[in-house]
Scaffold this active site. Structure first.
Site, short mmCIF file in Angstrom:
data_model
loop_
_atom_site.label_atom_id
_atom_site.label_comp_id
_atom_site.label_asym_id
_atom_site.label_seq_id
_atom_site.Cartn_x
_atom_site.Cartn_y
_atom_site.Cartn_z
N GLY A 46 -16.57 1.62 -15.14
CA GLY A 46 -15.23 1.07 -14.95
C GLY A 46 -15.08 0.05 -13.85
O GLY A 46 -14.13 0.09 -13.08
N THR A 47 -16.03 -0.88 -13.77
CA THR A 47 -15.89 -1.95 -12.80
C THR A 47 -16.23 -3.29 -13.44
O THR A 47 -17.10 -3.36 -14.31
CB THR A 47 -16.75 -1.71 -11.54
OG1 THR A 47 -16.55 -2.78 -10.61
CG2 THR A 47 -18.23 -1.60 -11.87
N ASP A 74 -8.17 5.53 -4.47
CA ASP A 74 -7.43 6.75 -4.85
C ASP A 74 -8.30 7.97 -4.55
O ASP A 74 -9.49 7.84 -4.27
CB ASP A 74 -7.04 6.70 -6.33
CG ASP A 74 -8.24 6.73 -7.28
OD1 ASP A 74 -8.40 5.81 -8.10
OD2 ASP A 74 -9.05 7.70 -7.20
N HIS A 101 -14.53 1.16 0.00
CA HIS A 101 -13.37 0.30 0.27
C HIS A 101 -12.23 1.05 0.95
O HIS A 101 -11.10 0.56 1.00
CB HIS A 101 -12.86 -0.35 -1.03
CG HIS A 101 -13.80 -1.33 -1.62
ND1 HIS A 101 -13.72 -1.76 -2.92
CD2 HIS A 101 -14.88 -1.98 -1.09
CE1 HIS A 101 -14.71 -2.62 -3.17
NE2 HIS A 101 -15.42 -2.77 -2.08
N CYS A 158 -6.28 3.13 19.00
CA CYS A 158 -7.22 4.15 19.52
C CYS A 158 -8.38 4.39 18.56
O CYS A 158 -9.22 5.24 18.81
CB CYS A 158 -6.47 5.46 19.80
SG CYS A 158 -5.98 6.35 18.33
N TYR A 168 0.83 -1.22 0.00
CA TYR A 168 0.00 0.00 0.00
C TYR A 168 0.86 1.27 0.00
O TYR A 168 0.46 2.28 -0.57
CB TYR A 168 -0.99 -0.03 1.16
CG TYR A 168 -2.09 -1.04 0.92
CD1 TYR A 168 -2.04 -2.31 1.51
CD2 TYR A 168 -3.14 -0.76 0.05
CE1 TYR A 168 -3.02 -3.26 1.23
CE2 TYR A 168 -4.12 -1.70 -0.23
CZ TYR A 168 -4.05 -2.95 0.37
OH TYR A 168 -5.00 -3.89 0.05
N ASN A 212 -12.92 2.69 -5.48
CA ASN A 212 -11.52 3.10 -5.59
C ASN A 212 -11.01 3.69 -4.28
O ASN A 212 -11.76 4.34 -3.55
CB ASN A 212 -11.35 4.11 -6.73
CG ASN A 212 -11.76 3.51 -8.06
OD1 ASN A 212 -11.89 2.29 -8.19
ND2 ASN A 212 -11.97 4.36 -9.04
N1 APR Z 1 -12.49 2.94 -19.30
C1 APR Z 1 -13.60 2.25 -18.86
N2 APR Z 1 -13.53 1.02 -18.28
C2 APR Z 1 -12.29 0.49 -18.15
C3 APR Z 1 -11.12 1.14 -18.60
C4 APR Z 1 -11.26 2.43 -19.19
N3 APR Z 1 -10.20 3.11 -19.64
N4 APR Z 1 -10.04 0.32 -18.35
C5 APR Z 1 -10.55 -0.80 -17.77
N5 APR Z 1 -11.90 -0.70 -17.67
C6 APR Z 1 -12.83 -1.68 -17.08
C7 APR Z 1 -12.46 -3.12 -17.36
O1 APR Z 1 -13.07 -3.58 -18.54
C8 APR Z 1 -12.98 -3.84 -16.12
O2 APR Z 1 -14.34 -4.23 -16.33
O3 APR Z 1 -12.73 -1.51 -15.69
C9 APR Z 1 -12.94 -2.76 -15.03
C10 APR Z 1 -11.83 -2.94 -13.99
O4 APR Z 1 -12.13 -4.10 -13.25
P1 APR Z 1 -11.25 -4.51 -11.97
O5 APR Z 1 -9.83 -4.43 -12.30
O6 APR Z 1 -11.81 -5.82 -11.51
O7 APR Z 1 -11.53 -3.36 -10.90
P2 APR Z 1 -12.82 -3.14 -9.97
O8 APR Z 1 -14.04 -3.65 -10.61
O9 APR Z 1 -12.81 -1.72 -9.55
O10 APR Z 1 -12.46 -4.08 -8.70
C11 APR Z 1 -13.39 -4.13 -7.65
O11 APR Z 1 -11.94 -5.53 -6.36
O12 APR Z 1 -9.77 -5.96 -5.99
C12 APR Z 1 -10.90 -5.47 -5.41
O13 APR Z 1 -11.19 -3.86 -3.70
C13 APR Z 1 -10.72 -4.01 -5.01
O14 APR Z 1 -12.21 -2.13 -5.38
C14 APR Z 1 -11.64 -3.27 -5.98
C15 APR Z 1 -12.67 -4.32 -6.32
#
Ligand code: APR
Length: 225
Positions: A171-172, A90, A105, A116, A52, A88
């Site tokens: 973006g997930t 960040d 998260h 504490c 981290y 995220n």
């Molecule tokens: N624009 C849009 N989407 C994007 C881009 C981009 N430039 N680049 C990647 N992606 C998409 C991918 O297609 C994917 O579906 O973002 C997603 C990223 O997925 P992960 O890497 O699995 O991230 P996330 O979904 O945020 O992970 C969820 O998992 O590891 C744990 O706690 C951590 O918060 C995180 C959680």
């Protein structure tokens, strides 16, 4: 219109922050069970803290992108009718200017004293065991929700989803719960903006494909037109 936006690592990818599960992603280089669980921290706190610390240091090299900025424009128009719920850790939403951001998260730039229970804004490393500014103890851990731990503020999120007119996921990959279930908790319309179909893509009324820096500004322009 009340809108809840869920963001994941994909919204910060074009700022230069690696996602987790894409090719070359963080979980390719690291075993999440070795660096992102309370058990891993108990076994080898140094390894976890260094993981981290490196991610926290990387934040100084990146800036918010057009997708983060577009959500700030949307907030300016909608005020408290927009809530950004992010997976995220960040701080790019806040650095872009978003006010109503909820981190389920945790945050990289926060340290949590397990002695504490105080939390402190933190930009530097933790691996060298710095003292807690409140109690002086040396039990500061990353303020991150690890696998097996309960995400922050789920009551607030659940309520916002039950009252929203539109839920938008950006973006997930839709594989981590409870965030992957939000599309089912949302009362209103649902929209996915993602580079590739997420695991839950079929559960959204509409899905758009492409990079966040194009999809999000286009969607916001459409909404505000
Ligand atoms: N624009 C849009 N989407 C994007 C881009 C981009 N430039 N680049 C990647 N992606 C998409 C991918 O297609 C994917 O579906 O973002 C997603 C990223 O997925 P992960 O890497 O699995 O991230 P996330 O979904 O945020 O992970 C969820 O998992 O590891 C744990 O706690 C951590 O918060 C995180 C959680």
């Amino acid at each position: 219109m009340r809108i809840v936006v869920l963001t994941g690592a994909g919204i910060s990818a074009e700022s230069g922050l690696t996602t987790f599960r894409d090719s070359g992603g963080l979980w390719e280089g690291h075993d999440p069970m070795q660096v992102a669980t309370p058990e891993a921290y108990a076994d080898d706190p140094g390894l976890v803290q260094r993981f981290y610390d490196a991610r926290r240091a990387a934040l100084t090299q990146v800036e918010p992108n057009a997708a983060h900025h577009a959500l700030v424009r949307l907030e300016a128009a909608l005020g408290d009718d927009l809530l950004v719920v992010t997976q995220n850790v960040d701080d790019l939403h806040e650095r872009a200017g978003s006010r109503r951001v909820h981190h389920i998260h945790g945050r990289l730039r926060s340290a949590w004293c397990t002695r504490c229970d105080e939390r402190h804004d933190w930009h530097g490393p933790l691996a060298d065991g710095p003292a807690c500014p409140a109690c002086g103890g040396s039990e500061l851990r990353p303020d991150i929700v690890w696998f097996g731990e309960i995400p922050y503020g789920m009551d607030l999120v659940e309520e916002a989803l039950e009252e929203c007119d539109l839920f938008v996921s950006i973006g997930t990959s839709g594989v981590v719960y409870p965030a992957a279930a939000f599309v089912h908790w949302a009362r209103g319309a649902t929209l996915e903006l993602n580079l590739e179909p997420s695991a839950g893509a079929g559960d959204f009324a509409e899905s758009r494909r492409g990079p966040a820096t194009r999809l999000v500004p286009d969607w916001v322009n459409e909404l505000l037109a």
